[in-house]
Design a protein around this motif. Structure first.
Motif, short mmCIF file in Angstrom:
data_model
loop_
_atom_site.label_atom_id
_atom_site.label_comp_id
_atom_site.label_asym_id
_atom_site.label_seq_id
_atom_site.Cartn_x
_atom_site.Cartn_y
_atom_site.Cartn_z
N VAL A 203 0.48 -1.52 -0.02
CA VAL A 203 0.02 -0.09 -0.24
C VAL A 203 1.00 1.40 -0.07
CG1 VAL A 203 -1.61 1.77 1.27
CG2 VAL A 203 -2.08 -1.30 0.89
N MET A 204 1.89 1.18 0.73
CA MET A 204 2.13 2.22 0.97
C MET A 204 3.52 2.44 -0.51
SD MET A 204 1.95 3.86 3.75
CE MET A 204 0.48 3.01 3.85
N ASN A 205 3.88 2.07 -1.07
CA ASN A 205 4.69 1.91 -2.16
C ASN A 205 3.38 2.58 -3.18
OD1 ASN A 205 7.47 1.70 -1.40
ND2 ASN A 205 7.48 -0.75 -1.26
N SER A 206 1.81 1.73 -3.38
CA SER A 206 1.83 2.22 -4.68
C SER A 206 1.61 3.46 -4.83
CB SER A 206 0.37 1.75 -4.12
OG SER A 206 -0.27 2.53 -3.16
N THR A 207 0.89 4.02 -5.99
CA THR A 207 1.24 5.28 -6.52
C THR A 207 -0.47 6.33 -6.40
OG1 THR A 207 0.79 4.58 -8.66
CG2 THR A 207 2.89 4.85 -8.82
N THR A 208 -1.05 4.78 -5.71
CA THR A 208 -2.44 5.18 -6.31
C THR A 208 -2.40 6.20 -4.72
OG1 THR A 208 -4.62 4.89 -6.22
CG2 THR A 208 -3.32 3.19 -5.76
N ASN A 209 -3.78 7.32 -4.86
CA ASN A 209 -4.25 7.51 -3.04
C ASN A 209 -5.49 6.80 -2.99
OD1 ASN A 209 -1.76 9.36 -2.63
ND2 ASN A 209 -2.50 10.47 -4.28
N ILE A 210 -5.72 6.45 -3.66
CA ILE A 210 -7.71 5.01 -3.35
C ILE A 210 -7.44 4.24 -2.90
CG2 ILE A 210 -9.61 5.70 -3.78
CD1 ILE A 210 -8.68 8.29 -3.02
N ILE A 211 -7.34 3.52 -2.08
CA ILE A 211 -7.43 2.53 -1.32
C ILE A 211 -8.72 2.00 -1.21
CG2 ILE A 211 -6.89 -0.02 -0.26
CD1 ILE A 211 -4.32 1.90 -2.01
N ILE A 212 -10.00 0.64 -1.83
CA ILE A 212 -10.56 0.39 -1.29
C ILE A 212 -10.42 -1.34 -0.71
CG2 ILE A 212 -13.10 -0.72 -2.30
CD1 ILE A 212 -12.89 0.37 -4.66
N VAL A 213 -10.98 -1.06 0.50
CA VAL A 213 -11.13 -2.13 1.56
C VAL A 213 -12.17 -2.88 1.29
CG1 VAL A 213 -9.86 -3.30 3.43
CG2 VAL A 213 -8.80 -1.38 2.56
N TYR A 214 -12.35 -3.81 1.07
CA TYR A 214 -13.89 -4.57 0.85
C TYR A 214 -13.52 -5.90 1.63
CZ TYR A 214 -18.82 -5.52 -0.84
OH TYR A 214 -19.47 -5.56 -1.26
N CYS A 215 -13.67 -5.96 3.49
CA CYS A 215 -13.78 -6.91 3.70
C CYS A 215 -14.47 -6.78 4.92
CB CYS A 215 -12.72 -6.47 4.66
SG CYS A 215 -10.81 -6.46 3.63
N GLU A 216 -14.80 -7.23 5.63
CA GLU A 216 -15.48 -7.60 6.47
C GLU A 216 -15.13 -7.29 8.31
OE1 GLU A 216 -18.69 -9.37 6.83
OE2 GLU A 216 -18.04 -10.61 4.51
N ASN A 217 -16.18 -7.59 9.39
CA ASN A 217 -15.67 -6.54 10.69
C ASN A 217 -15.05 -7.43 11.23
OD1 ASN A 217 -17.56 -4.69 10.93
ND2 ASN A 217 -18.40 -5.93 12.83
N GLN A 218 -14.06 -8.55 11.41
CA GLN A 218 -12.93 -9.10 11.99
C GLN A 218 -11.43 -8.19 11.67
OE1 GLN A 218 -14.78 -11.05 10.10
NE2 GLN A 218 -13.49 -12.93 8.89
N VAL A 219 -11.28 -7.97 10.50
CA VAL A 219 -10.23 -6.89 9.50
C VAL A 219 -9.79 -5.67 10.34
CG1 VAL A 219 -9.51 -6.99 7.62
CG2 VAL A 219 -10.86 -9.26 7.60
N THR A 220 -11.19 -5.39 10.43
CA THR A 220 -10.77 -3.64 11.69
C THR A 220 -9.39 -4.00 12.18
OG1 THR A 220 -13.60 -4.04 10.08
CG2 THR A 220 -11.86 -1.64 11.47
N ILE A 221 -9.82 -4.62 12.89
CA ILE A 221 -8.33 -4.65 13.68
C ILE A 221 -6.85 -4.83 13.27
CG2 ILE A 221 -8.28 -5.63 16.15
CD1 ILE A 221 -10.15 -7.87 15.95
N ILE A 222 -7.12 -5.45 12.04
CA ILE A 222 -6.10 -5.14 11.59
C ILE A 222 -5.77 -4.10 10.54
CG2 ILE A 222 -4.76 -6.69 9.75
CD1 ILE A 222 -5.22 -8.47 11.92
N PHE A 223 -6.66 -3.99 10.22
CA PHE A 223 -6.52 -2.04 9.49
C PHE A 223 -6.33 -1.03 11.08
CE2 PHE A 223 -7.74 -4.54 5.93
CZ PHE A 223 -7.43 -3.64 4.85
N ARG A 224 -6.95 -1.32 12.10
CA ARG A 224 -6.45 -0.39 13.14
C ARG A 224 -4.84 -0.10 13.30
NH1 ARG A 224 -10.65 0.58 16.87
NH2 ARG A 224 -8.46 1.83 17.99
N LEU A 225 -4.28 -1.38 13.54
CA LEU A 225 -3.17 -2.07 13.76
C LEU A 225 -2.29 -1.27 12.21
CD1 LEU A 225 -2.93 -4.70 15.41
CD2 LEU A 225 -2.96 -2.36 16.78
N LEU A 226 -2.51 -0.54 11.21
CA LEU A 226 -1.67 -0.70 10.05
C LEU A 226 -0.73 0.57 10.33
CD1 LEU A 226 -1.95 -1.92 7.70
CD2 LEU A 226 -3.10 -0.02 6.15
N PRO A 227 -0.60 1.78 11.32
CA PRO A 227 0.35 2.10 11.40
C PRO A 227 1.90 2.11 12.37
CG PRO A 227 -1.91 3.38 11.43
CD PRO A 227 -2.01 2.38 11.63
N TYR A 228 1.22 0.93 13.06
CA TYR A 228 2.02 0.37 13.63
C TYR A 228 2.95 -0.87 13.20
CZ TYR A 228 -0.25 2.87 16.33
OH TYR A 228 -1.98 4.68 16.72
#
Length: 803
Positions: A203-228
């Protein structure tokens, strides 16, 4: 009642269920003399636990003996399942055998399986609306270069099958389409996050500024930790802000173990959420939650301990329990990232699902249906629960928030999605701003609404609308050209070809202006052409007209001198009548050029080329006659010459008459079958419409010119052969020189005329007419005029016949 999935992350869903049941049981107008209960179970994201929980419903309470249930009091009349679609089909494999109603409050599973779907009642709006909403969002902001991460489950596969082709058809490309690593329950956090770290780097290496994340609830925890993730992996890549677009099946709150983690990564995120209204009393209900009350369940105590980082004494012998929970803690004092006191979209769906079951039961046991229900209520629920499907399909009621809840003909709930913009703060709080809506009940042009000015973008963009394209736009005046080996959104920009324009950004092709318009220098606008012709009002037209009149005056002056001195030897020599005719014709040729100046009309076009052809034919035939007479005169001076009988005016006039008549016939045929006519040249000059005369039949036009060329060649040849005849005044020399000038003018005329455009073509023809006629006038008559005026002593018969 039964809840298929449970996780502390979704604890508000449980409270929404409890609140709805509490309201219904306290309202005697819905279910008279009947009380709703509930049973909660957790699937732990796994199929085996889902099957276990489903079969427990078919067993006597406290005993796991599937298909043997003797306590009808605890029989489940319906099941509320969610929010994840990939768990619910496992439950359906067991419960569909018993035709048990299953109410889905998350993303809808198995839309294509009509048999399975017959037992589902979706309290989550049609997912295809959400896909259309995401597409409209991308098109509105002109984001054509995006990334996609999704879960490889039924919902994710359906997104790939339906959404990706639709997006591509609308001109949207994917820089990458990644699969989110399968979630795990391993205690080795570093190992569990290894796959997600790779995703983070991508994601950080990509040139796009828009990311669609099409997932379910339990994956939200993972994305909350993305900056860490850099804490778990040795990642040196710099973090960049991206605009995340997430579906309504993802929620961010109720994750106690992330209490100390900020929410910076979701700042500026755009999510979809089930359209909801504020439920009166829900917030007060949350404030009254007390885990020390006997009425509270064990689940409340577990959540309380995790959320407030305290513990309840589990045994009187426990001495070291850490910080004790007092029970006086308040849910509203928790950070919003842990627990949001505002009802979420999925909690709202659960609330409506509970009320739908209550209203369906009310309709089922209403007096007008007593003939269909002849047994006790408990027996109905155990043996005839399948009848509840009909009432669930046909219910229509207003919930406590005043919103109408009903299903359309496709079995979808008649509510849409809200578009939410998340704004986070350093103190782990956030605000969810509603910035748009997907309203299925609205007209097609108002299905999607958005307030772009109210959106807060991620910090890096400084509140400037993020751009997300593969390359810079092709501005007007250029067109796109596909780059081989790259998606169609990646292209080079090529300037429009000469004469074409493009007046919009990212044009696929350039197009021609209409015939009366031409492109500007930037090739992005068509400008109306100006109408032009060789006019008397412009310097060139005035100059040519003045020269024509001046030469006409000189010719008339020469003619006057010759008439005045008609009895002198020079004038009488070599056929005086032909001389007068030649001068008159030269005068007419100068005046003929005036027909080429001014706006072309029918009369001018009809006359000018024919007049030019006939006049010059007469002039050339006169010169030919005079030259032949010179030759015959010298040949007749030889003794016993038979040429004397040919010397005289008769032969000369015959030559003039024959040649002129031939050209006259050619011109008459031309003007009869296909005469010239006024026309406009749209193409020779890009900026102008040139008014001109169309020559009609080009064949006849070149025939006229060809005949003139023939006369010129014959005259020049005869004069050239006679140039050395002995005499003190040999007119053949001057005729030869005049014809040399005449030929030079018209030979140079051809390339000049063909390389000139517009009104200058007419100017070249006028110049050639004037120059060739002036050459004949000057070369033939200027020596004679010099002798007549300046040297009258040479204008004698003796001098003329002297050898």
């Amino acid at each position: 009642m039964y809840l298929c999935r449970f996780l502390l992350q979704n604890y508000q869903h449980i409270l929404a269920l409890v609140f709805a049941i509490k309201e219904i049981n306290e309202n005697n107008h819905i279910l008279f003399n009947m009380t709703l209960g509930m049973h909660l179970s957790n699937s732990y994201f796994m199929a085996r636990w889902t099957y276990l929980a489903s079969m427990e419903l078919l067993s006597t309470r406290g005993r796991f003996i599937p298909n043997y249930k003797c306590d009808t009091k605890h029989w489940a009349g319906s099941v509320i399942a969610g929010p994840n679609s990939h768990i619910c089909p496992f439950m359906a494999n067991v419960l569909n055998v018993y035709k048990m109603p299953q109410l889905i409050y998350g993303s809808s599973p198995m839309r294509g399986d009509q048999i399975q779907a017959a037992f589902f009642h979706r309290f989550f709006p049609d997912g295809d609306q959400q896909i259309v909403g995401i597409l409209q969002l991308l098109l509105y902001f002109k984001w054509t270069w995006i990334g996609l991460y999704l879960q490889r489950n039924e919902s994710g596969d359906r997104f790939i099958q339906n959404a990706v082709p639709l997006f591509s058809k609308q001109g949207i490309c994917f820089e990458f389409m990644g699969e989110i690593p399968q979630e795990t329950f391993s205690n080795d956090i570093a190992s569990a996050f290894k796959g997600f770290s790779k995703m983070y780097v991508n994601v950080m290496n990509s040139t796009t500024n828009i990311i669609i994340v099409y997932c379910e609830n339990q994956v939200t925890i993972i994305f909350r930790l993305l900056p860490y993730y850099r804490e778990f992996e040795d990642i040196s890549i710099e973090r960049k802000d991206k605009v995340l677009i997430m579906p309504a099946q993802m929620e961010f709150t109720s994750t106690p173990f992330l209490k100390d983690r900020g929410m910076v990564f979701i700042h500026g995120v755009i999510t979809f959420e089930v359209s909801s209204k504020e439920i009166f009393g829900f917030n007060k209900f949350l404030q009254m939650r007390n885990p020390t009350s006997e009425a509270e369940d064990h689940l409340m105590r577990v959540f309380w301990e995790e959320a407030f980082e305290c513990s309840f004494p589990k045994d009187k012998l426990d001495e070291d329990t850490g910080r004790l929970c007092t029970g006086e803690e308040k849910l509203e004092n928790l950070p919003q990232s842990v627990f949001d006191t505002t009802m979420t979209g999925q909690s709202y769906s659960i609330y409506n699902a509970v009320y739908a079951v209550a209203h369906a039961l009310q309709a089922m046991f209403s007096p007008k249906h007593r003939t269909r229900v002849k047994v006790g209520r408990e027996m109905v629920l155990t043996q005839m629960a399948w009848q509840l499907h009909h009432y669930l399909r046909t219910i229509a009621f207003n919930n406590t928030a005043g919103e109408k809840i009903s299903f359309n003909e496709n079995g979808d709930l008649d509510i849409g999605f809200d578009i939410i913009n998340w704004v986070t703060f350093p103190n782990k709080t956030f605000v969810k701003f509603k910035v748009g809506k997907i309203d299925p009940a609205a007209s097609p042009d108002k299905l999607f609404t958005i307030s772009a000015q109210n959106i807060t973008w991620p910090t890096m963009f400084n509140q400037v609308l993020p751009l997300s394209v593969c390359n810079d736009h092709c501005y007007s005046g250029s067109r796109k050209m596909k780059i081989e080996g790259k998606p169609f959104c990646c292209y080079d920009c090529l300037p429009c070809a000469k004469g074409k324009i493009s007046n919009q950004m990212d044009a696929v092709d350039c197009f021609q202006c209409s015939e009366d318009q031409y492109p500007n220098k930037a090739q992005n606008l068509c400008i109306l052409k100006t109408t032009t012709f060789l006019s008397y009002n412009e310097p060139l037209g005035i100059t040519l007209a003045s020269v024509s009149l001046f030469l006409s005056f000189i010719t008339a002056l020469v003619l006057g001198i010759f008439i005045k001195k008609q009895d002198t030897p020079i004038v009488k020599a070599n056929n005086r009548s032909l001389t007068y005719i030649l001068l008159i014709v030269l005068l007419l040729s100068f005046l003929c050029s005036l027909l080429f100046i001014g706006q072309p009309d029918q009369a001018k076009c009809f006359m000018r080329q024919a007049a030019f052809g006939i006049i010059f034919s007469v002039a050339l035939s006169c010169i030919l006659g005079k030259t032949i007479l010179v030759v015959l005169a010298f040949m007749a001076t030889r003794p016993a010459s038979k040429m004397r009988k040919w010397v005289g005016n008769k032969l000369a006039f015959s030559i003039v008459l024959f040649c002129s008549l031939a050209q006259f016939i050619i011109c008459t045929v031309w003007l009869t079958i296909s005469p010239p006519f006024p026309d406009s040249d749209m193409h020779s000059i890009a900026e102008e419409i040139v008014l001109e005369c169309n020559e009609g039949s080009t064949t006849m036009f070149y025939t006229v010119l060809g005949f003139l060329g023939f006369l010129t060649a014959v005259s020049f040849t005869v004069a050239f052969l006679a140039r050395k005849l002995p005499d003190s005044f040999n007119e053949a020399k001057f005729i030869t020189f005049s014809m040399l000038v005449f030929c030079s003018v018209w030979i140079s005329f051809v390339p000049t005329y063909l390389s000139t455009k517009g009104k200058y073509m007419v100017a070249v023809e006028i110049f050639s007419i004037l120059a060739s006629a002036a050459g004949l006038l000057g070369c033939i008559f200027s020596p004679k005029c010099y002798i007549i005026i300046m040297r009258p002593d040479l204008n004698t018969k003796g001098h003329l016949i002297k050898k």
